[in-house]
Design a protein around this motif. Structure first.
Motif, PDB file in Angstrom:
ATOM      1  N   LEU A 162       0.820  -1.215   0.000  1.00 39.84           N
ATOM      2  CA  LEU A 162       0.000   0.000   0.000  1.00 39.84           C
ATOM      3  C   LEU A 162       0.852   1.263   0.000  1.00 39.84           C
ATOM      4  N   HIS A 163       1.924   1.267   0.783  1.00 40.90           N
ATOM      5  CA  HIS A 163       2.761   2.478   0.864  1.00 40.90           C
ATOM      6  C   HIS A 163       3.331   2.838  -0.511  1.00 40.90           C
ATOM      7  N   LYS A 164       3.812   1.847  -1.237  1.00 38.08           N
ATOM      8  CA  LYS A 164       4.341   2.109  -2.570  1.00 38.08           C
ATOM      9  C   LYS A 164       3.246   2.601  -3.503  1.00 38.08           C
ATOM     10  N   ASP A 222      -1.349  14.010  -4.295  1.00 42.29           N
ATOM     11  CA  ASP A 222      -0.999  14.403  -2.928  1.00 42.29           C
ATOM     12  C   ASP A 222      -1.859  13.572  -1.976  1.00 42.29           C
ATOM     13  N   THR A 223      -1.296  12.465  -1.490  1.00 45.85           N
ATOM     14  CA  THR A 223      -2.060  11.488  -0.717  1.00 45.85           C
ATOM     15  C   THR A 223      -1.406  11.256   0.637  1.00 45.85           C
ATOM     16  N   GLU A 224      -2.256  11.133   1.663  1.00 40.50           N
ATOM     17  CA  GLU A 224      -1.791  10.835   3.018  1.00 40.50           C
ATOM     18  C   GLU A 224      -2.340   9.472   3.437  1.00 40.50           C
ATOM     19  N   LEU A 225      -1.456   8.595   3.906  1.00 43.10           N
ATOM     20  CA  LEU A 225      -1.837   7.265   4.373  1.00 43.10           C
ATOM     21  C   LEU A 225      -1.831   7.267   5.893  1.00 43.10           C
ATOM     22  N   THR A 285      -6.927  11.205   1.066  1.00 37.90           N
ATOM     23  CA  THR A 285      -6.550  10.595   2.343  1.00 37.90           C
ATOM     24  C   THR A 285      -6.982   9.137   2.337  1.00 37.90           C
ATOM     25  N   VAL A 286      -6.030   8.247   2.589  1.00 40.15           N
ATOM     26  CA  VAL A 286      -6.301   6.815   2.694  1.00 40.15           C
ATOM     27  C   VAL A 286      -6.217   6.451   4.175  1.00 40.15           C
ATOM     28  N   HIS A 287      -7.360   6.091   4.756  1.00 40.75           N
ATOM     29  CA  HIS A 287      -7.418   5.804   6.194  1.00 40.75           C
ATOM     30  C   HIS A 287      -7.739   4.331   6.401  1.00 40.75           C
TER      31      HIS A 287
END
Length: 376
Positions: free
Chosen positions: A257-259, A267-270, A307-309
């Motif tokens: 997922l991080h990759k 512009d994404t925040e995990l 945003t990926v939560h």
């Protein structure tokens, strides 16, 4: 997949230093043509205007402002036009571009040295101001056109990539349905027939009077039981798998997922996390949900942040992908929505809940909610 972008035009393949040298050379020629009878200060300002053109790509606004003194003192055009074109090509602030065009027209129309003007001279100064202002619109419009063409080329590439990914997801969904149907057929028909063989072999083993018959029936029953175990394993694999070349390439998991987020071009925040012991099918469903959601953000919400939560609670876990409203308008292209349909079908196989829809602030939200006992 090929896409025609602005980088494929012949002038874009000319090295930047060569273009800068040519621009400076033309500006110097323009200055030399209008340098006769000028003061020492005007010559210094003209040299400065020509020199700073080499840095117009990095500091377009500052370079344009440094060409204005030379435009005021000399009747030159090329240096401020080149700086104004570069500024218009890189800036999206139309108010700034309008102010810069007005400043150029004012600098060109104002007589130098500044002294008292007669009424006749003031009239011609005003006429020349509006004439120069209309002329200044040319580099501004041309720069904006180049910027729009470059953005359009990038958008076409992004759309083609999104369509290719959507086709891939659709093919995976079709393959998953075919494998699920095959699994049902194997479970309902083949497994039933093999079970009957095992039962009949067991009955024959009990009823047979000679040892050879009992041994043969025992062998048939043992092989039938082993075959049933293999069939159950194959049915489980067919129901769990949904991508192409499942047996040939490793399927994505939570570790990927991080990759996926860092290479999405958005512009994404995990945030958050998931339990480490969830099953592989559920990990794959979470990954595909995030992948499809980010693809849709890139396709339908250019300039938006996402945003990926990852979350988990008693009895459930899942992922929520939310994006803000787009900062640029998207192209009105038709969509088959097969990506979201495929995600809903994948969630159904896990007895999970898939939801998607717009948010109150103009963004979009995608949620996958998986029961903790249904992730195997």
């Amino acid at each position: 997949m090929t896409a025609t972008g602005p980088s494929e035009t012949w002038w874009a393949r000319v090295p930047g230093p060569v273009v800068d040298a040519a621009v400076v050379a033309v500006a110097v020629a323009d200055v030399l043509f209008n340098l006769a009878g000028s003061s020492g200060l005007a010559q210094v300002m003209a040299a400065l205007a020509c020199t700073v053109l080499a840095a117009r790509r990095r500091f377009p606004l500052a370079v344009f402002l440094l060409t204005l003194p030379a435009s005021l003192m000399l009747d030159i055009v090329f240096a401020p036009f080149a700086a104004l074109f570069t500024l218009a090509e890189r800036s999206r602030d139309r108010r700034l571009l309008t102010v810069c065009a007005l400043l150029f027209a004012l600098a060109s129309a104002t007589p130098w040295p500044l002294d008292d003007l007669s009424a006749h001279e003031r009239t011609w100064t005003a006429v020349y101001f509006f004439y120069t202002l209309a002329t200044a619109a040319a580099p501004v419009l041309l720069g904006q056109l180049v910027q729009a063409r470059r953005d359009l080329g990038h958008r076409i590439v992004e759309i083609e990539e999104a369509r290719e990914h959507e086709r891939l997801l659709h093919s995976q969904a079709v393959l998953a349905r075919e494998r699920a149907q095959l699994a049902r057929e194997m479970h309902d028909v083949v497994s039933h027939q093999v079970s009957l063989i095992a039962v009949q072999a067991g009955a024959l083993q009990v009823a047979a009077k000679d040892q050879d018959s009992r041994d043969g029936a025992r062998t048939i029953r043992s092989l039938s039981v082993d075959t049933l175990d293999e069939l159950r394993h194959m049915v489980s694999l067919l129901r769990a798998s949904g991508g192409n070349t499942t047996e040939l390439t490793p399927q994505p998991t939570l570790a990927d997922l991080h990759k996926l987020v860092t290479t999405s071009g958005i512009d994404t925040e995990l945030t958050g996390d998931l339990p480490s012991d969830i099953g592989t099918p559920a990990q794959r469903a979470v990954y595909r949900t995030v992948q499809e959601a980010l693809t849709n953000v890139r396709k339908h919400a250019p300039g938006a942040r996402a945003t990926v939560h990852l979350w988990h609670e008693p009895g459930f876990f899942g992922v929520t992908v939310t994006n803000t409203r787009p900062t640029r308008s998207s192209l009105p292209l038709p969509g088959s929505r097969q990506g979201l349909i495929g995600l809903a079908e994948r969630a159904e196989l896990l007895s999970a809940v898939f939801e998607s829809g717009p948010t109150t602030d103009g963004g979009y939200r995608v949620t996958l909610r998986v029961p903790a006992n249904g992730d195997t």
